[in-house]
Design a protein around this motif. Structure first.
Motif, PDB file in Angstrom:
ATOM      1  N   UNK A 161       0.731  -1.160  -0.350  1.00 21.82           N
ATOM      2  CA  UNK A 161       0.113   0.334  -0.034  1.00 21.82           C
ATOM      3  C   UNK A 161       0.572   1.192   0.026  1.00 21.82           C
ATOM      4  N   UNK A 162       1.631   1.311   0.726  1.00 27.00           N
ATOM      5  CA  UNK A 162       2.500   2.736   0.854  1.00 27.00           C
ATOM      6  C   UNK A 162       3.453   2.608  -0.485  1.00 27.00           C
ATOM      7  N   UNK A 163       3.831   1.555  -0.976  1.00 28.49           N
ATOM      8  CA  UNK A 163       4.823   1.128  -2.081  1.00 28.49           C
ATOM      9  C   UNK A 163       3.890   2.437  -2.981  1.00 28.49           C
ATOM     10  N   UNK A 164       2.356   1.438  -3.391  1.00 29.50           N
ATOM     11  CA  UNK A 164       1.508   1.812  -4.236  1.00 29.50           C
ATOM     12  C   UNK A 164       1.487   4.150  -3.876  1.00 29.50           C
ATOM     13  N   UNK A 165       0.978   4.691  -2.633  1.00 31.68           N
ATOM     14  CA  UNK A 165       1.151   6.009  -2.505  1.00 31.68           C
ATOM     15  C   UNK A 165       2.214   6.233  -3.066  1.00 31.68           C
ATOM     16  N   UNK A 166       3.882   5.839  -2.757  1.00 33.36           N
ATOM     17  CA  UNK A 166       4.929   6.298  -3.143  1.00 33.36           C
ATOM     18  C   UNK A 166       4.824   6.597  -4.955  1.00 33.36           C
ATOM     19  N   UNK A 167       3.820   5.909  -5.383  1.00 34.98           N
ATOM     20  CA  UNK A 167       4.332   5.454  -6.887  1.00 34.98           C
ATOM     21  C   UNK A 167       3.454   6.456  -7.731  1.00 34.98           C
ATOM     22  N   UNK A 168       2.114   6.927  -6.396  1.00 29.83           N
ATOM     23  CA  UNK A 168       1.376   8.162  -6.689  1.00 29.83           C
ATOM     24  C   UNK A 168       2.377   9.539  -7.264  1.00 29.83           C
ATOM     25  N   UNK A 169       2.739  10.217  -8.078  1.00 27.38           N
ATOM     26  CA  UNK A 169       2.908  11.373  -8.477  1.00 27.38           C
ATOM     27  C   UNK A 169       2.781  11.993  -9.212  1.00 27.38           C
ATOM     28  N   UNK A 170       2.623  13.511  -9.498  1.00 30.77           N
ATOM     29  CA  UNK A 170       2.240  14.948  -9.753  1.00 30.77           C
ATOM     30  C   UNK A 170       2.612  14.234 -11.435  1.00 30.77           C
ATOM     31  N   UNK A 171       2.056  14.105 -12.464  1.00 32.41           N
ATOM     32  CA  UNK A 171       2.953  13.717 -14.425  1.00 32.41           C
ATOM     33  C   UNK A 171       3.919  14.452 -14.299  1.00 32.41           C
ATOM     34  N   UNK A 172       4.939  13.545 -14.820  1.00 32.13           N
ATOM     35  CA  UNK A 172       5.749  14.029 -15.919  1.00 32.13           C
ATOM     36  C   UNK A 172       6.853  14.145 -14.163  1.00 32.13           C
ATOM     37  N   UNK A 173       6.937  13.980 -13.107  1.00 34.52           N
ATOM     38  CA  UNK A 173       7.910  14.485 -12.050  1.00 34.52           C
ATOM     39  C   UNK A 173       7.763  12.774 -11.277  1.00 34.52           C
ATOM     40  N   UNK A 174       8.593  13.218 -10.604  1.00 33.31           N
ATOM     41  CA  UNK A 174       9.139  11.719  -9.673  1.00 33.31           C
ATOM     42  C   UNK A 174       8.851  12.421  -8.158  1.00 33.31           C
ATOM     43  N   UNK A 175       7.660  14.122  -7.597  1.00 33.53           N
ATOM     44  CA  UNK A 175       6.955  14.339  -6.427  1.00 33.53           C
ATOM     45  C   UNK A 175       5.825  13.525  -6.337  1.00 33.53           C
ATOM     46  N   UNK A 176       6.257  13.280  -5.276  1.00 32.66           N
ATOM     47  CA  UNK A 176       4.839  12.243  -4.602  1.00 32.66           C
ATOM     48  C   UNK A 176       3.279  13.479  -4.787  1.00 32.66           C
ATOM     49  N   UNK A 177       2.469  13.022  -4.576  1.00 30.94           N
ATOM     50  CA  UNK A 177       0.870  13.708  -4.910  1.00 30.94           C
ATOM     51  C   UNK A 177       0.127  12.640  -3.903  1.00 30.94           C
ATOM     52  N   UNK A 178      -0.274  13.944  -2.847  1.00 28.48           N
ATOM     53  CA  UNK A 178      -1.476  13.597  -1.479  1.00 28.48           C
ATOM     54  C   UNK A 178      -2.817  12.804  -3.069  1.00 28.48           C
ATOM     55  N   UNK A 179      -3.420  12.043  -2.200  1.00 29.46           N
ATOM     56  CA  UNK A 179      -4.839  11.995  -2.749  1.00 29.46           C
ATOM     57  C   UNK A 179      -6.160  13.080  -2.754  1.00 29.46           C
ATOM     58  N   UNK A 180      -6.789  12.935  -4.361  1.00 27.33           N
ATOM     59  CA  UNK A 180      -7.701  13.944  -3.991  1.00 27.33           C
ATOM     60  C   UNK A 180      -8.916  13.659  -3.365  1.00 27.33           C
ATOM     61  N   UNK A 181      -9.169  12.387  -3.632  1.00 26.52           N
ATOM     62  CA  UNK A 181      -9.934  12.288  -2.174  1.00 26.52           C
ATOM     63  C   UNK A 181     -10.311  10.626  -1.456  1.00 26.52           C
ATOM     64  N   UNK A 182     -11.330  10.615  -1.315  1.00 26.63           N
ATOM     65  CA  UNK A 182     -11.235   9.070  -0.021  1.00 26.63           C
ATOM     66  C   UNK A 182     -11.288   7.715  -1.440  1.00 26.63           C
ATOM     67  N   UNK A 183     -11.950   8.080  -2.325  1.00 27.42           N
ATOM     68  CA  UNK A 183     -12.609   7.227  -3.410  1.00 27.42           C
ATOM     69  C   UNK A 183     -10.963   6.949  -3.911  1.00 27.42           C
ATOM     70  N   UNK A 184     -10.252   7.877  -4.207  1.00 28.17           N
ATOM     71  CA  UNK A 184      -9.096   7.599  -4.732  1.00 28.17           C
ATOM     72  C   UNK A 184      -8.343   6.556  -4.343  1.00 28.17           C
TER      73      UNK A 184
END
Length: 133
Positions: free
Chosen positions: A100-123
Motif C-alpha cells: 500500500x505504501x509502495x502504491x502511494x509512493x508511486x502516486x506522483x504529479x505528471x511527468x515528475x517524481x514528486x509525490x502527490x497526495x490523493x484528492x479524494x477518499x475514493x482515490x
C-alpha cells in the motif's frame, strides 16, 4: 454518488505499523477572500497515506512516516503536520502495508517524481483495496 468503502478500514485505536490516511484541509492563500467569505476554490483538501510510527496510551496516532516529509524514513509528529482534520486507520492485519505504501509512493504529479497526495477518499480506496487481505 456514494463514496467507496475500504470495508471495515477505520478503527479508533491505532497500532504501530498500521496505515494512517491523513485527511488534511488547508486554506489556499493565493485565492482572495473577504472577511468570513471563503470560496470553495480557496479550500484545499487532500488525503495522504502514511505508516503509524507511534501512538498514545489511548491508541491515538501521535506520529507517522511519509517519504514526502523525510527521505531518511524518520517519523513526523502529527503536531508538526498542519491541517490534519481526520485520521483513518487501516489495521496492518487487513492490508499489505508495504504494498500500500509502495502504491502511494508511486502516486506522483505528471511527468515528475514528486509525490502527490490523493484528492479524494475514493482515490485512496482504489489505490489500497487491491492490497487488502
Amino acid at each position: 454518488m456514494p463514496t467507496k468503502s475500504l470495508t471495515h478500514p477505520v478503527r479508533t485505536r491505532a497500532s504501530r505499523g498500521d496505515i494512517a490516511v491523513l485527511y488534511t484541509v488547508h486554506l489556499d492563500t493565493s485565492h482572495p477572500t473577504t472577511g468570513c467569505d471563503v470560496s470553495p476554490a480557496a479550500v484545499h483538501e487532500e488525503y495522504v497515506v502514511t505508516r503509524v510510527t507511534s501512538v498514545a496510551a489511548d491508541g491515538a496516532v501521535t506520529s507517522v512516516q511519509d517519504t514526502r516529509w523525510s527521505y531518511d524514513n524518520s517519523s513526523r509528529s502529527l503536531q508538526d503536520i498542519p491541517g490534519v482534520a481526520k485520521i483513518f486507520v487501516i489495521p496492518q492485519d487487513r492490508v499489505d502495508v508495504e504494498a500500500a505504501l509502495a502504491t502511494a509512493g508511486a502516486h506522483t504529479y505528471p511527468d515528475t517524481t514528486v509525490l502527490r497526495p490523493y484528492a479524494t477518499m475514493d482515490e485512496v480506496c482504489d489505490a489500497i483495496n487491491p492490497h487488502r487481505h
